[in-house]
Design a protein around this motif. Structure first.
Motif, PDB file in Angstrom:
ATOM      1  N   GLU A   1       0.881  -1.176   0.000  1.00 12.46           N
ATOM      2  CA  GLU A   1       0.000   0.000   0.000  1.00 12.46           C
ATOM      3  C   GLU A   1       0.916   1.222   0.000  1.00 12.46           C
ATOM      4  O   GLU A   1       1.495   1.568   1.029  1.00 12.46           O
ATOM      5  CB  GLU A   1      -0.910  -0.012   1.229  1.00 12.46           C
ATOM      6  CG  GLU A   1      -1.970   1.073   1.201  1.00 12.46           C
ATOM      7  CD  GLU A   1      -2.969   0.908   2.331  1.00 12.46           C
ATOM      8  OE1 GLU A   1      -3.013   1.799   3.204  1.00 12.46           O
ATOM      9  OE2 GLU A   1      -3.699  -0.106   2.334  1.00 12.46           O
ATOM     10  N   LEU A   2       1.021   1.851  -1.161  1.00  8.45           N
ATOM     11  CA  LEU A   2       2.066   2.843  -1.364  1.00  8.45           C
ATOM     12  C   LEU A   2       1.591   4.268  -1.144  1.00  8.45           C
ATOM     13  O   LEU A   2       0.472   4.632  -1.513  1.00  8.45           O
ATOM     14  CB  LEU A   2       2.632   2.707  -2.784  1.00  8.45           C
ATOM     15  CG  LEU A   2       3.236   1.348  -3.134  1.00  8.45           C
ATOM     16  CD1 LEU A   2       3.756   1.366  -4.561  1.00  8.45           C
ATOM     17  CD2 LEU A   2       4.339   0.969  -2.153  1.00  8.45           C
ATOM     18  N   GLU A   3       2.485   5.044  -0.553  1.00  8.87           N
ATOM     19  CA  GLU A   3       2.335   6.499  -0.492  1.00  8.87           C
ATOM     20  C   GLU A   3       3.549   7.087  -1.196  1.00  8.87           C
ATOM     21  O   GLU A   3       4.687   6.704  -0.909  1.00  8.87           O
ATOM     22  CB  GLU A   3       2.267   6.991   0.950  1.00  8.87           C
ATOM     23  CG  GLU A   3       0.973   6.624   1.668  1.00  8.87           C
ATOM     24  CD  GLU A   3       0.896   7.222   3.061  1.00  8.87           C
ATOM     25  OE1 GLU A   3       1.919   7.771   3.533  1.00  8.87           O
ATOM     26  OE2 GLU A   3      -0.172   7.136   3.681  1.00  8.87           O
ATOM     27  N   ILE A   4       3.320   8.034  -2.127  1.00  7.66           N
ATOM     28  CA  ILE A   4       4.404   8.599  -2.922  1.00  7.66           C
ATOM     29  C   ILE A   4       4.256  10.106  -2.987  1.00  7.66           C
ATOM     30  O   ILE A   4       3.141  10.647  -2.892  1.00  7.66           O
ATOM     31  CB  ILE A   4       4.409   7.985  -4.350  1.00  7.66           C
ATOM     32  CG1 ILE A   4       5.682   8.364  -5.100  1.00  7.66           C
ATOM     33  CG2 ILE A   4       3.164   8.369  -5.112  1.00  7.66           C
ATOM     34  CD1 ILE A   4       5.867   7.590  -6.394  1.00  7.66           C
ATOM     35  N   THR A   5       5.404  10.782  -3.130  1.00  8.75           N
ATOM     36  CA  THR A   5       5.393  12.244  -3.281  1.00  8.75           C
ATOM     37  C   THR A   5       4.489  12.640  -4.441  1.00  8.75           C
ATOM     38  O   THR A   5       4.588  12.070  -5.539  1.00  8.75           O
ATOM     39  CB  THR A   5       6.823  12.746  -3.551  1.00  8.75           C
ATOM     40  OG1 THR A   5       7.687  12.301  -2.511  1.00  8.75           O
ATOM     41  CG2 THR A   5       6.841  14.266  -3.644  1.00  8.75           C
ATOM     42  N   PRO A   6       3.586  13.602  -4.238  1.00  5.02           N
ATOM     43  CA  PRO A   6       2.696  14.027  -5.337  1.00  5.02           C
ATOM     44  C   PRO A   6       3.497  14.603  -6.503  1.00  5.02           C
ATOM     45  O   PRO A   6       4.658  15.003  -6.357  1.00  5.02           O
ATOM     46  CB  PRO A   6       1.824  15.098  -4.689  1.00  5.02           C
ATOM     47  CG  PRO A   6       1.939  14.868  -3.214  1.00  5.02           C
ATOM     48  CD  PRO A   6       3.308  14.313  -2.982  1.00  5.02           C
TER      49      PRO A   6
END
Length: 268
Positions: A154-159
């Protein structure tokens, strides 16, 4: 002289055999003979009762003898059919982004616990799946598998962001579920945090693999601002004791070599 002979005809009942004649391997059937009262029985199985239990294909017959010593016989054929083989094939562990395909063959028709009646099914929910396979004789067998569904990253990445030409963008990705997840970016970097300086708009894609060996992707686009086109107006030469004003245009903020930050400066 006359001789009188009294002939007595004793009752003679032909036995009737009843019972299931088509059975499946592993099952048995009871054959029952009826031939009236005061009758003894002898089956070719060796049984001497009115019924006999059989589990093999063959012709079964019974001889009955009544109280007068009269005999009769009857027969009935039993057919034993093989049961179909029902072994489910397919991957029993999948990632939550995938589906498992379970298959079975060798029978006339099938009934899965999902309600489907095809040889193959596609499922993506964890749990126990059961199938019953029937042949044309209605003999059946069953099999069961358990499906394990593993989580994906479940990824969170810089916008996505924009930078000025020649500047650097900082991109960071993380898996909120698994600290052991590894990453590889589309530019071949393998850290969770990278710095990039593209000369044109570029979409950076990262592929993450967690400890379940499941993968997921995310992306962030870095765009490039257009560089300002700056022009300066004013005299390029003046005499001593004269003054002039240089005016810059094309930007929103300015920094002159003199340290001034306005769009215009006096020169002498």
């Amino acid at each position: 002289s006359i001789v009188a002979l009294h002939l007595a005809v004793n009752p003679w009942n032909i036995p009737v055999i009843t019972g299931e004649t088509d059975i499946c391997t592993g099952d048995s059937t009871f054959l029952a003979a009826t031939a009236g009262i005061d009758v003894s029985y002898l089956w070719n199985t060796g049984d001497t009762t009115a019924t006999t239990r059989v589990d093999s294909s063959g012709l079964y017959f019974v001889v009955t003898t009544n109280s007068f010593g009269c005999t009769a016989s009857a027969s009935r054929e039993v057919i034993v059919s093989d049961i179909p083989q029902s072994t489910i094939s397919g991957n029993t562990e999948i990632c939550s982004s995938d589906s498992a395909h379970f298959a079975i063959s060798g029978a006339a028709y099938y009934l899965w616990s999902t309600g489907e009646t095809t040889e193959t099914i596609a499922v993506n929910s964890a749990g126990i799946y059961h199938v019953t396979a029937y042949n044309s004789n209605n003999c059946y067998s069953s099999d069961t598998v358990t499906l394990i569904v593993k989580s994906i990253p479940e990824l969170e990445i810089t916008p996505s962001q924009s930078i000025c030409p020649g500047k650097t963008a900082h991109l960071v990705v993380s898996d909120t579920l698994d600290v052991l997840t590894t990453f590889i970016w589309s530019n071949s970097q393998v850290d969770s945090s990278i710095e990039v300086s593209p000369s044109v708009e570029t979409n950076y894609i990262v592929t993450a693999t967690n400890s379940n060996q499941c993968t997921a992707t995310a992306s962030s686009t870095v765009s490039i601002y257009a560089a300002p086109v700056i022009s300066i107006s004013g005299l390029s030469s003046i005499c001593q004791s004269e003054t002039d004003t240089l005016i810059a245009s094309g930007g929103v903020s300015y920094l002159w070599s003199t340290g001034a930050t306005t769009n215009s400066i006096p020169v002498t």
